[in-house]
Design an enzyme around this catalytic site. Structure first.
Site, PDB file in Angstrom:
ATOM      1  N   ASP A   1       0.874  -1.172   0.000  1.00  0.00           N
ATOM      2  CA  ASP A   1       0.000   0.000   0.000  1.00  0.00           C
ATOM      3  C   ASP A   1       0.914   1.226   0.000  1.00  0.00           C
ATOM      4  O   ASP A   1       1.889   1.280   0.761  1.00  0.00           O
ATOM      5  CB  ASP A   1      -0.857   0.052   1.271  1.00  0.00           C
ATOM      6  CG  ASP A   1      -2.021  -0.919   1.249  1.00  0.00           C
ATOM      7  OD1 ASP A   1      -2.164  -1.675   0.265  1.00  0.00           O
ATOM      8  OD2 ASP A   1      -2.791  -0.929   2.230  1.00  0.00           O
TER       9      ASP A   1
ATOM     10  N   SER B   1       8.658   3.606   4.702  1.00  0.00           N
ATOM     11  CA  SER B   1       9.722   3.963   3.782  1.00  0.00           C
ATOM     12  C   SER B   1       9.282   3.816   2.335  1.00  0.00           C
ATOM     13  O   SER B   1       8.166   4.163   1.981  1.00  0.00           O
ATOM     14  CB  SER B   1      10.973   3.149   4.068  1.00  0.00           C
ATOM     15  OG  SER B   1      12.087   3.736   3.434  1.00  0.00           O
TER      16      SER B   1
ATOM     17  N   HIS C   1       5.074  -7.408  -0.076  1.00  0.00           N
ATOM     18  CA  HIS C   1       4.697  -8.698  -0.645  1.00  0.00           C
ATOM     19  C   HIS C   1       5.262  -8.863  -2.055  1.00  0.00           C
ATOM     20  O   HIS C   1       5.627  -7.881  -2.707  1.00  0.00           O
ATOM     21  CB  HIS C   1       3.169  -8.830  -0.674  1.00  0.00           C
ATOM     22  CG  HIS C   1       2.536  -8.827   0.684  1.00  0.00           C
ATOM     23  ND1 HIS C   1       1.952  -9.949   1.241  1.00  0.00           N
ATOM     24  CD2 HIS C   1       2.411  -7.835   1.608  1.00  0.00           C
ATOM     25  CE1 HIS C   1       1.479  -9.647   2.444  1.00  0.00           C
ATOM     26  NE2 HIS C   1       1.745  -8.371   2.684  1.00  0.00           N
TER      27      HIS C   1
END
Length: 284
Positions: free
Chosen positions: A90, A250, A146
């Site tokens: 995200d 980050s 992911h």
């Protein structure tokens, strides 16, 4: 002018010590303290805790557990088509586009080389005229990373560096920002060739962790030459499988070889993306 002042201020801070200290603070288990810290964070950054596996602050043993929280199962499904490269996180698109003569665009007036980012001239040759995507994770985002496609881990490295902020303001003012900051680089073999996935550390980012090596930082090392390691056992990760997480937020950078991907033309700087969202079509 404001961006330059902010960057100069950061350069004067003891960023490694500050980040290590904040990592320790994030591990405090005292209930009144950790709950108050989480509630302050929820209010300041408008975090949607209803998306999380646990929606009450009491469920988290400390702030770090809250920050690296899991999502509810099935909340970010992967694309149905097997030839889609999906978003690994995200976040928001910082930049996306071609790698021109080995150079990656950072922000207006600034860029950096793939060789500097990967800390390896030979590896960078695979991506010399390829393409890239940079995704920024804001404080309110989900902070696990992911796999964007099926990939077998070929090698990985911890690259020591600075700990500047990676927000848009700093990207506009610090030349070669992502190639200067501390980072983890992983090279995967995929159906379209090599994929480089880079997890970039930043100020207040207390740690980077991967599923194959555990916690990489802290400590935040300095004068250590980057060395690429091969996994001790073969590691094949499916698209959507967790590969790592940031202990605080980050940036993630993806590099692909030439002719491998067609990026979604709708992607643009500043656009929000979600884990599992289609980013590109694989051409091989």
């Amino acid at each position: 002018m404001g961006d330059r002042i902010f960057a100069t201020f950061q350069s004067l801070l003891p960023t490694r010590a500050l980040s290590a200290f904040m990592f320790r603070v994030a591990q405090v288990r005292a209930k009144p303290f950790k709950n108050a810290l989480m509630r302050w964070f929820l209010h300041k950054y408008a975090v949607d805790l209803e998306e999380a596996e646990w929606s009450r602050v009491d469920n988290y043993e400390h702030f770090n557990a809250f920050f690296t929280r899991a999502l509810k199962p099935g909340l970010r499904p992967q694309p149905a088509a097997a030839n889609i490269l999906s978003s690994p996180v995200d976040g928001a698109i910082s930049q996306v586009g071609p790698i021109r003569q080995g150079q990656i665009f950072q922000a207006k007036g600034h860029g950096y080389s793939a060789a500097a980012l990967l800390a390896d001239e030979e590896l960078a040759k695979d991506f010399y005229s390829g393409s890239f995507s940079t995704i920024y994770l804001a404080p309110h985002d989900y902070h696990r990373v992911h796999m964007p496609c099926i990939g077998r881990l070929r090698s990985w490295a911890y690259v020591p560096g600075r700990l500047f902020s990676v927000n848009p303001s700093t990207a506009r003012s610090v030349p070669g920002l992502f190639a200067r900051n501390e980072r983890m680089v992983a090279i995967f073999d995929t159906q379209f060739g090599p994929l480089a996935l880079v997890m970039v550390g930043a100020i207040i980012v207390g740690g980077i962790e991967t599923v194959w090596s555990g916690q990489l930082t802290p400590p935040h090392l300095r004068h250590v030459p980057p060395t690429y390691y091969q996994p001790m056992q073969p590691l094949l990760l499916q698209r959507g499988a967790e590969l790592g997480r940031f202990h605080m937020g980050s940036t993630v950078i993806l590099l692909a070889p030439p002719g491998a991907l067609t990026w979604d033309p709708a992607l643009a700087a500043g656009q929000a993306v979600r884990l599992g969202q289609s980013l590109a079509t694989m051409l091989k």
